[in-house]
Design a protein around this motif. Structure first.
Motif, short mmCIF file in Angstrom:
data_model
loop_
_atom_site.label_atom_id
_atom_site.label_comp_id
_atom_site.label_asym_id
_atom_site.label_seq_id
_atom_site.Cartn_x
_atom_site.Cartn_y
_atom_site.Cartn_z
N LYS A 36 -16.32 2.66 -7.82
CA LYS A 36 -17.67 3.17 -8.06
C LYS A 36 -18.20 3.91 -6.84
O LYS A 36 -18.83 4.96 -6.95
CB LYS A 36 -18.60 2.01 -8.43
CG LYS A 36 -18.35 1.46 -9.83
CD LYS A 36 -19.23 0.28 -10.14
CE LYS A 36 -20.67 0.66 -10.22
NZ LYS A 36 -21.29 0.62 -11.53
N ILE A 37 -17.94 3.37 -5.66
CA ILE A 37 -18.38 4.03 -4.42
C ILE A 37 -17.64 5.34 -4.22
O ILE A 37 -18.24 6.37 -3.89
CB ILE A 37 -18.21 3.09 -3.22
CG1 ILE A 37 -19.19 1.90 -3.34
CG2 ILE A 37 -18.41 3.83 -1.90
CD1 ILE A 37 -18.95 0.79 -2.36
N GLN A 68 -19.02 9.18 -3.60
CA GLN A 68 -18.69 9.87 -2.35
C GLN A 68 -17.99 11.19 -2.62
O GLN A 68 -18.18 12.15 -1.88
CB GLN A 68 -17.84 8.98 -1.46
CG GLN A 68 -18.62 7.84 -0.86
CD GLN A 68 -17.76 6.88 -0.06
OE1 GLN A 68 -16.58 6.71 -0.31
NE2 GLN A 68 -18.39 6.24 0.93
#
Length: 98
Positions: A90-91, A95
């Motif tokens: 998810k990160i 990014q």
């Protein structure tokens, strides 16, 4: 696999609850089959949803065992079934768009 955000807060025990949070995390540390991340406002847990809910239930009892008379537990669940869901994924998805 699910990602669950949980906040467990005893009520009426004063302004600092860090000792209760630490005690709850000791329960979570015993769950070797789950990944987790402590954040400033909550804890995020990754793994099988049934197992996460079982551990959250155990964590919810911790403040009571330490003398709290009231506990508020907030749970937010992200359960995706079409592909694997992870905290790191998810990160990374965000990014890549920055």
């Amino acid at each position: 696999m699910a990602i669950v955000e949980v906040t467990i807060a005893p009520l009426g025990v004063g302004t600092s609850i860090s000792q209760y949070v630490a005690a709850c995390h000791k329960v979570l540390e015993q769950a070797k089959d789950l990944k987790y991340q402590l954040t400033p406002m909550a804890t995020v847990i990754e793994g099988d949803l049934d197992r996460i809910m079982e551990v959250i239930r155990q964590m919810h009892e911790v403040p009571f065992e330490a003398g709290a008379q009231r506990v508020s537990t907030l749970i937010r669940i992200d359960d995706r079934r079409d592909k694997e869901l992870t905290m790191a994924g998810k990160i990374k998805a965000v990014q890549e768009k920055l």
